[in-house]
Design a protein around this motif. Structure first.
Motif, short mmCIF file in Angstrom:
data_model
loop_
_atom_site.label_atom_id
_atom_site.label_comp_id
_atom_site.label_asym_id
_atom_site.label_seq_id
_atom_site.Cartn_x
_atom_site.Cartn_y
_atom_site.Cartn_z
N PHE A 3 0.84 -1.19 0.00
CA PHE A 3 0.00 0.00 0.00
C PHE A 3 0.87 1.24 0.00
N ARG A 4 0.38 2.28 -0.62
CA ARG A 4 1.05 3.58 -0.61
C ARG A 4 0.25 4.51 0.30
N ALA A 5 0.94 5.09 1.27
CA ALA A 5 0.27 6.03 2.18
C ALA A 5 0.70 7.46 1.89
N ASP A 6 -0.24 8.36 1.92
CA ASP A 6 0.03 9.80 1.81
C ASP A 6 -0.39 10.45 3.12
N ILE A 7 0.60 10.95 3.84
CA ILE A 7 0.34 11.48 5.18
C ILE A 7 0.54 12.98 5.17
N VAL A 8 -0.42 13.70 5.72
CA VAL A 8 -0.30 15.17 5.85
C VAL A 8 -0.19 15.50 7.32
N VAL A 38 -0.91 31.47 5.42
CA VAL A 38 -0.09 30.35 4.98
C VAL A 38 0.24 29.48 6.19
N ARG A 39 0.06 28.20 6.05
CA ARG A 39 0.48 27.25 7.08
C ARG A 39 1.36 26.20 6.43
N VAL A 40 2.48 25.91 7.07
CA VAL A 40 3.45 25.00 6.48
C VAL A 40 3.51 23.72 7.30
N GLY A 41 3.29 22.61 6.64
CA GLY A 41 3.36 21.31 7.30
C GLY A 41 4.20 20.35 6.49
N LYS A 42 4.09 19.07 6.82
CA LYS A 42 4.87 18.06 6.11
C LYS A 42 3.96 17.14 5.31
N HIS A 43 4.48 16.67 4.20
CA HIS A 43 3.78 15.65 3.42
C HIS A 43 4.71 14.45 3.31
N ILE A 44 4.27 13.32 3.80
CA ILE A 44 5.13 12.13 3.80
C ILE A 44 4.45 11.03 3.00
N GLN A 45 5.23 10.45 2.09
CA GLN A 45 4.72 9.35 1.28
C GLN A 45 5.53 8.11 1.64
N LEU A 46 4.87 6.98 1.82
CA LEU A 46 5.61 5.76 2.13
C LEU A 46 4.85 4.55 1.63
N ASP A 47 5.59 3.44 1.49
CA ASP A 47 4.99 2.18 1.09
C ASP A 47 4.98 1.25 2.29
N VAL A 48 3.89 0.51 2.45
CA VAL A 48 3.80 -0.42 3.56
C VAL A 48 3.29 -1.77 3.05
N ILE B 35 7.54 -0.83 6.59
CA ILE B 35 7.42 0.50 5.97
C ILE B 35 8.72 0.85 5.24
N GLU B 36 8.58 1.19 3.96
CA GLU B 36 9.75 1.46 3.10
C GLU B 36 9.47 2.66 2.21
N ASN B 37 10.53 3.05 1.49
CA ASN B 37 10.42 4.12 0.48
C ASN B 37 9.79 5.39 1.02
N VAL B 38 10.22 5.79 2.21
CA VAL B 38 9.66 7.02 2.77
C VAL B 38 10.22 8.23 2.03
N ARG B 39 9.35 9.12 1.64
CA ARG B 39 9.78 10.38 1.03
C ARG B 39 9.14 11.52 1.80
N VAL B 40 9.94 12.52 2.14
CA VAL B 40 9.45 13.61 2.97
C VAL B 40 9.39 14.89 2.16
N GLY B 41 8.23 15.48 2.10
CA GLY B 41 8.06 16.74 1.39
C GLY B 41 7.31 17.74 2.26
N LYS B 42 6.81 18.79 1.63
CA LYS B 42 6.10 19.83 2.37
C LYS B 42 4.64 19.87 1.96
N HIS B 43 3.81 20.23 2.93
CA HIS B 43 2.40 20.47 2.63
C HIS B 43 2.09 21.89 3.06
N ILE B 44 1.65 22.71 2.13
CA ILE B 44 1.40 24.11 2.42
C ILE B 44 -0.06 24.43 2.14
N GLN B 45 -0.69 25.05 3.13
CA GLN B 45 -2.08 25.45 2.97
C GLN B 45 -2.12 26.97 2.99
#
Lengths: 86, 86
Positions: A3-8, A38-48, B35-45
């Motif tokens: 599975f691919r997870a998109d975490i905000v 403007v609010r700045v957070g993190k976006h993390i993508q991972l495979d599980v 959990i693998e292939n973690v990629r870290v980016g930004k989320h901006i609102q």
């Protein structure tokens, strides 16, 4: 199954977001005063790898709680989708 | 009209993502080797005031190109929705 997870992960609404504040004031400087809050957070993508969506969900939640998010300062949400193997 | 933009900025697929690599190896250490292939980016609102969705879209694109994203190292995408005023 994979599975691919998109975490905000975003700073709590109630908390100051100094990075966001800094970016908001920069917007006026580059000629974009129409942009605010403007609010700045993190976006993390991972495979599980997991046997089911429910197990994958539990793993991602555990990763967020233990490592990725700081529950005092941040809130998180995520979506999960099965990765199609070609 | 006021619009809310959700912008996701991720490191280019082709580039190393050292932060993601570090998080991936930490996953094994906390008992989550699935959990693998973690990629870290930004989320901006952000909120943008504009006369139409098209104008808002152009403003957000300008903000990304000029300030928020580094086109050499990052790719971005965003979604826009009109903010309902109560």
């Amino acid at each position: 199954m994979q599975f691919r997870a998109d975490i905000v992960i975003m700073p709590h609404r109630a908390l100051l977001d100094p990075q966001g504040k800094a970016v908001t004031s920069s917007m006026s400087n580059i000629g974009l005063p129409e942009i605010e809050n403007v609010r700045v957070g993190k976006h993390i993508q991972l495979d599980v790898t997991a046997d089911s969506l429910e197990v994958a969900e539990a793993k991602v939640k555990e990763a967020c709680d233990k490592l990725l998010a700081n529950p005092i300062m941040e809130v998180y949400e995520f979506s999960l989708a099965e990765l199609q193997t070609a």
